[in-house]
Design a protein around this motif. Structure first.
Motif, PDB file in Angstrom:
ATOM      1  N   UNK A   2       0.855  -1.191   0.000  1.00  0.00           N
ATOM      2  CA  UNK A   2       0.000   0.000   0.000  1.00  0.00           C
ATOM      3  C   UNK A   2       0.891   1.241   0.000  1.00  0.00           C
ATOM      4  N   UNK A   3       0.675   2.136  -0.964  1.00  0.00           N
ATOM      5  CA  UNK A   3       1.479   3.356  -1.102  1.00  0.00           C
ATOM      6  C   UNK A   3       0.573   4.570  -1.250  1.00  0.00           C
ATOM      7  N   UNK A   4       1.145   5.729  -0.990  1.00  0.00           N
ATOM      8  CA  UNK A   4       0.488   7.002  -1.249  1.00  0.00           C
ATOM      9  C   UNK A   4       1.316   7.738  -2.283  1.00  0.00           C
ATOM     10  N   UNK A   5       0.681   8.146  -3.365  1.00  0.00           N
ATOM     11  CA  UNK A   5       1.387   8.817  -4.452  1.00  0.00           C
ATOM     12  C   UNK A   5       1.682  10.267  -4.102  1.00  0.00           C
ATOM     13  N   UNK A   6       2.875  10.721  -4.465  1.00  0.00           N
ATOM     14  CA  UNK A   6       3.270  12.120  -4.320  1.00  0.00           C
ATOM     15  C   UNK A   6       2.973  12.886  -5.607  1.00  0.00           C
ATOM     16  N   UNK A  14      -2.881   0.924 -14.571  1.00  0.00           N
ATOM     17  CA  UNK A  14      -3.591   1.723 -13.568  1.00  0.00           C
ATOM     18  C   UNK A  14      -3.181   3.193 -13.651  1.00  0.00           C
ATOM     19  N   UNK A  15      -3.997   4.031 -13.069  1.00  0.00           N
ATOM     20  CA  UNK A  15      -3.624   5.429 -12.845  1.00  0.00           C
ATOM     21  C   UNK A  15      -4.009   5.764 -11.405  1.00  0.00           C
ATOM     22  N   UNK A  16      -3.137   6.531 -10.753  1.00  0.00           N
ATOM     23  CA  UNK A  16      -3.344   6.887  -9.353  1.00  0.00           C
ATOM     24  C   UNK A  16      -3.081   8.385  -9.218  1.00  0.00           C
ATOM     25  N   UNK A  17      -4.028   9.101  -8.644  1.00  0.00           N
ATOM     26  CA  UNK A  17      -3.900  10.545  -8.480  1.00  0.00           C
ATOM     27  C   UNK A  17      -2.901  10.879  -7.374  1.00  0.00           C
ATOM     28  N   UNK A  26       4.318  -5.363  -5.010  1.00  0.00           N
ATOM     29  CA  UNK A  26       5.472  -4.938  -4.210  1.00  0.00           C
ATOM     30  C   UNK A  26       6.607  -4.353  -5.038  1.00  0.00           C
ATOM     31  N   UNK A  27       6.974  -5.007  -6.152  1.00  0.00           N
ATOM     32  CA  UNK A  27       8.100  -4.511  -6.951  1.00  0.00           C
ATOM     33  C   UNK A  27       7.786  -3.155  -7.573  1.00  0.00           C
ATOM     34  N   UNK A  28       6.557  -2.965  -8.030  1.00  0.00           N
ATOM     35  CA  UNK A  28       6.144  -1.680  -8.606  1.00  0.00           C
ATOM     36  C   UNK A  28       6.126  -0.602  -7.527  1.00  0.00           C
ATOM     37  N   UNK A  29       5.597  -0.941  -6.359  1.00  0.00           N
ATOM     38  CA  UNK A  29       5.537   0.010  -5.247  1.00  0.00           C
ATOM     39  C   UNK A  29       6.939   0.438  -4.834  1.00  0.00           C
ATOM     40  N   UNK A  35      12.120   5.927  -6.541  1.00  0.00           N
ATOM     41  CA  UNK A  35      12.257   7.039  -7.491  1.00  0.00           C
ATOM     42  C   UNK A  35      11.633   8.330  -6.969  1.00  0.00           C
ATOM     43  N   UNK A  36      11.054   8.295  -5.761  1.00  0.00           N
ATOM     44  CA  UNK A  36      10.530   9.506  -5.137  1.00  0.00           C
ATOM     45  C   UNK A  36       9.128   9.879  -5.554  1.00  0.00           C
ATOM     46  N   UNK A  37       8.414   8.988  -6.239  1.00  0.00           N
ATOM     47  CA  UNK A  37       7.066   9.286  -6.698  1.00  0.00           C
ATOM     48  C   UNK A  37       5.992   8.891  -5.697  1.00  0.00           C
ATOM     49  N   UNK A  38       6.348   8.069  -4.710  1.00  0.00           N
ATOM     50  CA  UNK A  38       5.379   7.585  -3.735  1.00  0.00           C
ATOM     51  C   UNK A  38       6.074   7.373  -2.400  1.00  0.00           C
ATOM     52  N   UNK A  39       5.249   7.205  -1.373  1.00  0.00           N
ATOM     53  CA  UNK A  39       5.726   6.868  -0.035  1.00  0.00           C
ATOM     54  C   UNK A  39       4.886   5.714   0.483  1.00  0.00           C
ATOM     55  N   UNK A  40       5.387   4.968   1.437  1.00  0.00           N
ATOM     56  CA  UNK A  40       4.548   3.924   2.026  1.00  0.00           C
ATOM     57  C   UNK A  40       3.288   4.553   2.616  1.00  0.00           C
ATOM     58  N   UNK A  41       2.169   3.882   2.495  1.00  0.00           N
ATOM     59  CA  UNK A  41       0.915   4.419   3.032  1.00  0.00           C
ATOM     60  C   UNK A  41       1.085   4.725   4.511  1.00  0.00           C
TER      61      UNK A  41
END
Length: 121
Positions: A2-6, A14-17, A26-29, A35-41
């Protein structure tokens, strides 16, 4: 995972706002986190990471005390300056002296604008 997108994320699957939380493989997350595009939820905004949906926003910083230019964000420096031209000149000198050609453009612009504005009579 589970991640939160920055930032906005779009792939063929998929697309995530930005700011949205989603479950992704897991590997995609991990790639997005690395790469700095998301953080752990559940990551906290205070760490400079994406805010949780519904998280309260921080109030602006209180102006620092003292005669020395604070070493902080643009908001902190501008709060310290207020409308004081002497402080604006001092902050501009310190920013240019300490950062050189990497001086923060927005701070330099705001301080210069204050220094160039007409003085009230």
């Amino acid at each position: 995972m589970r991640i939160t997108m920055k930032t906005l994320y779009a792939s063929p699957e998929r697309s995530i706002a930005a700011g949205a939380t989603a479950d992704v493989p897991d590997d995609e997350a991990q790639d997005l986190i690395d790469r700095g595009f998301a953080v752990p939820a559940g990551a906290d905004e205070a760490d400079g990471q994406a805010p949780r949906p519904g998280a309260a926003r921080k109030s602006p910083p209180a102006p620092p005390d003292g005669d020395e230019v604070p070493d902080g964000s643009i908001a902190v420096v501008l709060a310290w300056v207020g409308e004081d031209r002497d402080r604006a000149a001092k902050a501009l000198d310190v920013e240019r002296a300490t950062k050189g050609d990497r001086a923060r453009v927005k701070l330099v612009e705001d301080l210069t604008k204050l220094l160039e504005s007409e003085q009230p009579e």
